[in-house]
Scaffold this motif. Structure first.
Motif, PDB file in Angstrom:
ATOM      1  N   ILE A 273      53.128 -85.795  18.638  1.00  0.00           N
ATOM      2  CA  ILE A 273      52.424 -87.138  18.684  1.00  0.00           C
ATOM      3  C   ILE A 273      51.928 -87.332  19.713  1.00  0.00           C
ATOM      4  O   ILE A 273      50.447 -87.587  19.993  1.00  0.00           O
TER       5      ILE A 273
ATOM      6  N   TYR B  58      57.997 -94.009  19.361  1.00  0.00           N
ATOM      7  CA  TYR B  58      57.395 -93.147  18.423  1.00  0.00           C
ATOM      8  C   TYR B  58      57.302 -91.604  19.131  1.00  0.00           C
ATOM      9  O   TYR B  58      57.490 -90.778  18.791  1.00  0.00           O
TER      10      TYR B  58
ATOM     11  N   TYR C 159      60.174 -89.869  19.989  1.00  0.00           N
ATOM     12  CA  TYR C 159      60.951 -89.613  19.038  1.00  0.00           C
ATOM     13  C   TYR C 159      62.286 -90.211  18.561  1.00  0.00           C
ATOM     14  O   TYR C 159      63.179 -89.877  18.011  1.00  0.00           O
TER      15      TYR C 159
ATOM     16  N   MET D  17      57.985 -93.036  12.864  1.00  0.00           N
ATOM     17  CA  MET D  17      57.029 -93.784  12.326  1.00  0.00           C
ATOM     18  C   MET D  17      57.197 -93.928  10.546  1.00  0.00           C
ATOM     19  O   MET D  17      57.481 -93.040  10.042  1.00  0.00           O
TER      20      MET D  17
ATOM     21  N   ALA E 192      52.074 -93.493  10.128  1.00  0.00           N
ATOM     22  CA  ALA E 192      51.897 -91.895  10.419  1.00  0.00           C
ATOM     23  C   ALA E 192      50.488 -91.705   9.658  1.00  0.00           C
ATOM     24  O   ALA E 192      49.719 -91.014  10.379  1.00  0.00           O
ATOM     25  N   LYS E 193      50.069 -92.115   8.428  1.00  0.00           N
ATOM     26  CA  LYS E 193      48.794 -91.810   7.952  1.00  0.00           C
ATOM     27  C   LYS E 193      47.899 -92.611   8.540  1.00  0.00           C
ATOM     28  O   LYS E 193      46.835 -92.076   9.005  1.00  0.00           O
TER      29      LYS E 193
ATOM     30  N   PHE F 185      47.990 -93.132  11.621  1.00  0.00           N
ATOM     31  CA  PHE F 185      47.881 -92.548  13.132  1.00  0.00           C
ATOM     32  C   PHE F 185      46.946 -91.254  13.005  1.00  0.00           C
ATOM     33  O   PHE F 185      46.176 -90.891  13.587  1.00  0.00           O
ATOM     34  N   CYS F 186      47.374 -90.643  11.747  1.00  0.00           N
ATOM     35  CA  CYS F 186      46.477 -89.317  11.606  1.00  0.00           C
ATOM     36  C   CYS F 186      45.100 -89.650  11.397  1.00  0.00           C
ATOM     37  O   CYS F 186      44.290 -88.843  11.651  1.00  0.00           O
TER      38      CYS F 186
ATOM     39  N   ILE G 189      48.675 -85.432   8.173  1.00  0.00           N
ATOM     40  CA  ILE G 189      50.198 -85.680   8.307  1.00  0.00           C
ATOM     41  C   ILE G 189      51.005 -84.112   8.471  1.00  0.00           C
ATOM     42  O   ILE G 189      52.052 -84.255   9.326  1.00  0.00           O
TER      43      ILE G 189
ATOM     44  N   PHE H  54      56.131 -85.520  13.286  1.00  0.00           N
ATOM     45  CA  PHE H  54      56.630 -86.993  13.434  1.00  0.00           C
ATOM     46  C   PHE H  54      58.281 -87.177  13.674  1.00  0.00           C
ATOM     47  O   PHE H  54      58.725 -88.069  13.894  1.00  0.00           O
ATOM     48  N   SER H  55      58.761 -85.888  13.667  1.00  0.00           N
ATOM     49  CA  SER H  55      60.437 -86.155  13.977  1.00  0.00           C
ATOM     50  C   SER H  55      60.755 -84.861  14.921  1.00  0.00           C
ATOM     51  O   SER H  55      60.296 -83.634  14.706  1.00  0.00           O
TER      52      SER H  55
END
Length: 70
Positions: free
Chosen positions: A5, A33, A36, A40, A45-46, A48-49, A56, A61-62
């Motif tokens: 991220i 976020y 971690y 999100m 997340a979408k 953010f992308c 994605i 994201f993790s």
């Protein structure tokens, strides 16, 4: 190549505060976020992308591995 991220945010030159504002969250929430400590939601997340111009699948994201060996 996959991006964390933080790497994805840096790719577009945003500060943490700018990204938090774009996502409509507080700076501490965005920090969670990026560190971690909070995952999100998919819609976030979408978004953010969309902001960083990645898919994605391009962003991690993790920090946990949720795959299982069967």
């Amino acid at each position: 190549m996959q991006f964390t991220i933080k790497m994805a945010r840096a790719k577009v030159g945003y500060t943490k505060m700018q990204m938090a504002k774009e996502l409509g969250v507080s700076r501490p929430t965005y920090d969670d976020y990026e560190n971690y400590s909070t995952i999100m939601r998919v819609d976030m997340a979408k978004h953010f992308c969309d902001i960083v111009g990645l898919t994605i699948d391009d962003v991690i994201f993790s920090n946990k591995n949720y795959t299982s060996s069967v």
